[in-house]
Design a protein around this motif. Sequence first.
Motif, PDB file in Angstrom:
ATOM      1  N   VAL A  42       0.846  -1.199   0.000  1.00  0.00           N
ATOM      2  CA  VAL A  42       0.000   0.000   0.000  1.00  0.00           C
ATOM      3  C   VAL A  42       0.879   1.246   0.000  1.00  0.00           C
ATOM      4  O   VAL A  42       0.654   2.184  -0.768  1.00  0.00           O
ATOM      5  CB  VAL A  42      -0.962   0.001   1.211  1.00  0.00           C
ATOM      6  N   LEU A  43       1.887   1.250   0.836  1.00  0.00           N
ATOM      7  CA  LEU A  43       2.787   2.412   0.902  1.00  0.00           C
ATOM      8  C   LEU A  43       3.545   2.595  -0.403  1.00  0.00           C
ATOM      9  O   LEU A  43       3.715   3.726  -0.873  1.00  0.00           O
ATOM     10  CB  LEU A  43       3.763   2.256   2.066  1.00  0.00           C
ATOM     11  N   ASP A  44       3.978   1.510  -1.008  1.00  0.00           N
ATOM     12  CA  ASP A  44       4.685   1.610  -2.285  1.00  0.00           C
ATOM     13  C   ASP A  44       3.794   2.246  -3.346  1.00  0.00           C
ATOM     14  O   ASP A  44       4.259   3.060  -4.147  1.00  0.00           O
ATOM     15  CB  ASP A  44       5.157   0.233  -2.745  1.00  0.00           C
ATOM     16  N   GLU A  87       1.907  13.699   2.557  1.00  0.00           N
ATOM     17  CA  GLU A  87       2.847  14.619   3.202  1.00  0.00           C
ATOM     18  C   GLU A  87       2.121  15.819   3.814  1.00  0.00           C
ATOM     19  O   GLU A  87       2.445  16.237   4.934  1.00  0.00           O
ATOM     20  CB  GLU A  87       3.901  15.104   2.204  1.00  0.00           C
ATOM     21  N   ASP A  88       1.145  16.350   3.102  1.00  0.00           N
ATOM     22  CA  ASP A  88       0.381  17.486   3.620  1.00  0.00           C
ATOM     23  C   ASP A  88      -0.415  17.100   4.867  1.00  0.00           C
ATOM     24  O   ASP A  88      -0.466  17.860   5.835  1.00  0.00           O
ATOM     25  CB  ASP A  88      -0.563  18.045   2.552  1.00  0.00           C
ATOM     26  N   ALA A  89      -1.024  15.919   4.844  1.00  0.00           N
ATOM     27  CA  ALA A  89      -1.796  15.451   6.001  1.00  0.00           C
ATOM     28  C   ALA A  89      -0.886  15.239   7.202  1.00  0.00           C
ATOM     29  O   ALA A  89      -1.216  15.642   8.328  1.00  0.00           O
ATOM     30  CB  ALA A  89      -2.533  14.165   5.656  1.00  0.00           C
ATOM     31  N   PHE A  90       0.252  14.629   6.979  1.00  0.00           N
ATOM     32  CA  PHE A  90       1.205  14.382   8.058  1.00  0.00           C
ATOM     33  C   PHE A  90       1.672  15.708   8.660  1.00  0.00           C
ATOM     34  O   PHE A  90       1.668  15.885   9.886  1.00  0.00           O
ATOM     35  CB  PHE A  90       2.392  13.571   7.529  1.00  0.00           C
ATOM     36  N   SER A  91       2.045  16.635   7.811  1.00  0.00           N
ATOM     37  CA  SER A  91       2.508  17.948   8.276  1.00  0.00           C
ATOM     38  C   SER A  91       1.416  18.700   9.026  1.00  0.00           C
ATOM     39  O   SER A  91       1.684  19.342  10.048  1.00  0.00           O
ATOM     40  CB  SER A  91       2.972  18.799   7.099  1.00  0.00           C
ATOM     41  N   ASP A 151       2.750  10.744  -7.340  1.00  0.00           N
ATOM     42  CA  ASP A 151       3.094  12.076  -6.821  1.00  0.00           C
ATOM     43  C   ASP A 151       1.909  12.767  -6.150  1.00  0.00           C
ATOM     44  O   ASP A 151       2.076  13.413  -5.115  1.00  0.00           O
ATOM     45  CB  ASP A 151       3.632  12.973  -7.934  1.00  0.00           C
ATOM     46  N   LYS A 152       0.726  12.627  -6.719  1.00  0.00           N
ATOM     47  CA  LYS A 152      -0.469  13.267  -6.155  1.00  0.00           C
ATOM     48  C   LYS A 152      -0.804  12.668  -4.780  1.00  0.00           C
ATOM     49  O   LYS A 152      -1.044  13.401  -3.823  1.00  0.00           O
ATOM     50  CB  LYS A 152      -1.647  13.100  -7.111  1.00  0.00           C
ATOM     51  N   ASP A 153      -0.792  11.336  -4.697  1.00  0.00           N
ATOM     52  CA  ASP A 153      -1.079  10.665  -3.416  1.00  0.00           C
ATOM     53  C   ASP A 153      -0.018  10.986  -2.368  1.00  0.00           C
ATOM     54  O   ASP A 153      -0.334  11.204  -1.197  1.00  0.00           O
ATOM     55  CB  ASP A 153      -1.170   9.151  -3.611  1.00  0.00           C
ATOM     56  N   ILE A 181      -5.972   5.073   6.459  1.00  0.00           N
ATOM     57  CA  ILE A 181      -5.622   4.248   5.299  1.00  0.00           C
ATOM     58  C   ILE A 181      -6.222   2.856   5.439  1.00  0.00           C
ATOM     59  O   ILE A 181      -6.856   2.338   4.517  1.00  0.00           O
ATOM     60  CB  ILE A 181      -4.091   4.166   5.121  1.00  0.00           C
ATOM     61  N   LEU A 182      -6.032   2.250   6.599  1.00  0.00           N
ATOM     62  CA  LEU A 182      -6.530   0.894   6.818  1.00  0.00           C
ATOM     63  C   LEU A 182      -8.055   0.841   6.746  1.00  0.00           C
ATOM     64  O   LEU A 182      -8.628  -0.092   6.175  1.00  0.00           O
ATOM     65  CB  LEU A 182      -6.028   0.345   8.152  1.00  0.00           C
TER      66      LEU A 182
END
Length: 76
Positions: free
Chosen positions: A21-23, A36-40, A29-31, A60-61
Motif C-alpha cells: 500500500v505504501l509503495d 505529506e500534507d496530512a502528516f505535516s 506524486d499526487k497521493d 488508510i486501513l
Amino acid sequence: MDVTRLNIYKRLRDFKVPSSVLDEIFSNDKDLKILEDAFSALVDDGFNEDESAEQISKMILKELDIDPDQSLTEEK
C-alpha cells in the motif's frame, strides 16, 4: 527518497500499513503530496510524529478495509 519521506514511510509501516500500500502511495506524486500534507498538518496541530502516523494509518486501513492484524500475518 528524502529523509522526511523515509521517516513517514517507516512510521506508517510501524502502524501496520502494508508495504504494498505504501509503495503504491509513494509511487504516485499526487497521493504522496496528500500524505505529506496530512502528516505535516497533524504535526502542526500538535500531534507528535508517531501520533500523526497512527492517525493516518488508521485512515488508510479503514479506507482500504484492511484489518491491521490480518495484514501483519499475511506479509510474514
